[in-house]
Structures are given as C-alpha cells and as structure tokens.
Design a protein around this motif. Structure first.
Motif, mmCIF file in Angstrom:
data_model
loop_
_atom_site.group_PDB
_atom_site.id
_atom_site.type_symbol
_atom_site.label_atom_id
_atom_site.label_comp_id
_atom_site.label_asym_id
_atom_site.label_seq_id
_atom_site.Cartn_x
_atom_site.Cartn_y
_atom_site.Cartn_z
ATOM 1 N N GLN A 48 65.364 4.435 30.820
ATOM 2 C CA GLN A 48 65.126 3.077 30.879
ATOM 3 C C GLN A 48 64.021 2.628 30.008
ATOM 4 N N LEU A 49 63.544 3.815 29.159
ATOM 5 C CA LEU A 49 62.459 3.197 28.258
ATOM 6 C C LEU A 49 62.863 2.817 26.699
ATOM 7 N N SER A 50 62.118 1.805 26.177
ATOM 8 C CA SER A 50 62.631 1.335 24.835
ATOM 9 C C SER A 50 61.918 2.405 23.894
ATOM 10 N N VAL A 51 62.338 2.388 22.658
ATOM 11 C CA VAL A 51 62.067 3.221 21.596
ATOM 12 C C VAL A 51 60.621 3.454 21.510
ATOM 13 N N GLY A 52 59.849 2.312 21.494
ATOM 14 C CA GLY A 52 58.557 2.232 21.530
ATOM 15 C C GLY A 52 57.794 2.734 22.584
ATOM 16 N N GLU A 53 58.291 2.618 23.860
ATOM 17 C CA GLU A 53 57.853 3.274 24.805
ATOM 18 C C GLU A 53 58.067 4.551 25.010
ATOM 19 N N LYS A 54 59.247 5.209 24.551
ATOM 20 C CA LYS A 54 59.403 6.578 24.362
ATOM 21 C C LYS A 54 58.314 7.093 23.460
ATOM 22 N N LEU A 55 58.159 6.632 22.146
ATOM 23 C CA LEU A 55 57.061 7.227 21.565
ATOM 24 C C LEU A 55 55.761 7.361 22.170
ATOM 25 N N TYR A 56 55.279 6.339 22.820
ATOM 26 C CA TYR A 56 54.308 6.155 23.576
ATOM 27 C C TYR A 56 54.013 7.272 24.565
ATOM 28 N N VAL A 57 54.904 7.570 25.480
ATOM 29 C CA VAL A 57 55.010 8.625 26.503
ATOM 30 C C VAL A 57 54.978 9.946 25.759
ATOM 31 N N LEU A 58 55.741 10.067 24.579
ATOM 32 C CA LEU A 58 55.679 11.350 23.925
ATOM 33 C C LEU A 58 54.084 11.692 23.522
ATOM 34 N N ALA A 59 53.372 10.630 23.069
ATOM 35 C CA ALA A 59 52.054 10.700 22.607
ATOM 36 C C ALA A 59 50.999 11.053 23.728
#
Length: 308
Positions: A33-44
């Motif tokens: 359900q995450l956008s690309v930007g949200e995925k990068l934020y979660v990974l970090a």
C-alpha cells in the motif's frame, strides 16, 4: 562500514517490528500500500507500530476474563452457549487484536459453540508491548487451552488462528503438547525468514541480506532463535484434524509455503483456497464459501452438524 550500517538498520527495524509503541496513532500500512517515497522512508527509519487496540465490542453477551500466560496477563472475551457443542478459541494475526475476529466468533456462536477471543500478549487489552510474530504467542495459545480444559465437560475444543495466530497454534501443538479436537488455520506463513523476504519483495527490494539480518536481530532482541520459527516444520508434528485456508492473491504468504504446510500436516486435513482474496478475512469476498467450508469441516471432524 556498509556491513555495520546494515546491521544498525536491521537492528532498528527488528526492534520496531517486534515492539509496539505506547503512543496511539498512525501506523505504517502494509508494504503493497506504500508509495515509492514511503517505501524508501520506511526502509531508512523502520515502521511505526502503535500497540493494537480493540476498536469494537461483541454485539453478543460476553464476559471479560483474564488468563495468565508466561508472557503476562491476557485479556479474553468469553461467551457460553446453552448446551454448547464445544468451544472455539480464536487467535488474531500480527498488528491485530481480538476485535478483528468478531464476525468469525458470531458465526461460531450460530453453530452452537462457546467462543473465547484472546488478545495475544502485547496486543489489545493484554499486558505488554512486545510481539514475537508467533513464537512466544504459542505460550499464550497453550495458556488459553489449559484455561479452557476444566470448563469444557469433555466437549470439543477447536483452535482458530489467522496468520501469526495460525503459526502460534502449530507451534503450541508441535512443541508445547497442546491437543485440541480440531484446528482451523488461515494463511499461516512458512517461516519467519520467508515472511521477512516476502515483505521486502512487496516493496520491490532485494531481500538478501536485510531480511536475514532482520530475522537474526529480531530473535536476539526477544531471546529466541527466529530462524527456527517455521510453520512448515511445526506442521510435521501436528496430527490434529486441520482445515487450512488460503487466499490465492495473498502477497505475504505464497502458494509454495501453503502447499508445504498442507503437505506436512500429519493428521486428517482439508484445504480450501479463496480465489482473489489476499491477506485478509476470507468471509469478506467469499462469505458463503467461508461459512460452508468451516461448517462442513466441523461436521466431518465430528464436532457439530451443519447449520444454516
């Protein structure tokens, strides 16, 4: 340096994944359900994971009971039926709580069963803020089962679990000597490592080595060998009649995992796939199929007769 950084990130992710926050509010949606930007934020940064809270109450009469587990005090909702055919104990999934199983509990009541819905330790109204995604939750399953035994007058006890709850049931039977009359398990995962790998794939990120590091640190932080948290292996020691349910569009539990668990179950078994359903309650898209499958299984396992 990169190896050290990877371990620091994995340690942080593992902590957030297995420790709920006491602060209510926003939690990170599922990876798909995450956008690309949200995925990068979660990974970090890791996920936001407030402690799950019961947002609804049963519409049927019930009493709130406390059950003592090695993991702390468990909060349960208990309802007894006149001349009950047995009891169904219901166990929720990860980042969930017992209020998410009210529809299922209501159906089991219609079939003539007592129902007992329990928050795993760290969830809902139960003590603590920690989850081990099925490992220590097996101790909660065992505690609930033993609480029920003297209250059943030799009537059947059926264990019903979803995802994490399903794996906790399999471990409770495999390693903790729990012996129910029957099991109904929805979308149990194959292993903790496979689950971590599937989450990274859902974000279109290569799972190695971060999935392995995440599982390693999650186990270290919570005092167990997380690579041994394996539904496929637990199933080899389960001889209880078992109904296995799975959604064909599940992004987090693969067909290969489900096939392996079903193949390894040693007792009488039945499987039902739900076309187009993901990692979600199957009654939402297939209410009639779900009800007929559950009622038919209980009839064949000798715990009830079909009821409309």
């Amino acid at each position: 340096m990169l190896f050290l950084l990877a371990n620091v990130v994995a340690f942080n992710h593992a902590w957030r994944f297995t420790h709920f926050s006491a602060e209510p509010g926003y939690y990170t949606p599922n990876p798909e359900q995450l956008s690309v930007g949200e995925k990068l934020y979660v990974l970090a940064t890791g996920i936001k994971n407030p402690k799950p809270a019961n947002r609804a109450r049963p519409a049927f009469p019930y009493q709130t009971v406390s059950i003592q587990s090695p993991n702390g005090r468990l909060e349960s909702w208990y309802d007894t039926a006149p001349q009950a055919r047995g009891t169904v104990a219901l166990f929720h999934g990860y980042t969930s709580d017992k209020s998410h199983l009210l529809t299922e509990a209501s159906y089991f009541r219609r079939l003539g069963y007592n129902v007992l819905l329990t928050d795993f330790a760290g969830n809902g109204g139960s003590a603590g803020f920690r989850t081990t995604v099925g490992y220590q939750e097996a101790d909660d399953v065992a505690a609930v089962f033993r609480w029920l035994l003297p209250r059943q007058s030799n009537t059947p006890i059926i264990l019903y679990g979803v995802s994490m709850g399903a794996v906790a049931i399999l471990r409770a039977e495999s390693e903790l000597h729990v012996r129910p009359t029957a099991n109904i398990i929805e979308c149990p995962y194959g292993s903790m490592l496979q689950t971590a790998q599937n989450r990274f794939r859902s974000m279109h990120v290569p799972p190695f080595p971060m999935a392995n590091l995440l599982v390693f640190w999650g186990g270290v932080q919570n005092n167990f060998w997380a690579f041994g948290l394996n539904g496929k292996d637990y199933a080899r020691h389960v001889s209880t009649p078992t109904l296995l349910l799975w959604g064909t569009a599940d992004p987090r539990v693969t067909r290969q995992e489900t096939d392996a668990i079903f193949a390894n179950l040693r007792g009488p078994k039945q499987r039902q796939d739900f076309p187009g359903s993901g990692h979600e309650p199957y009654w939402k898209k297939h209410p009639r199929l779900w009800q007929q499958t559950v009622a038919g299984f209980l009839a064949r396992s000798g715990t009830t007769t079909p009821k409309s």
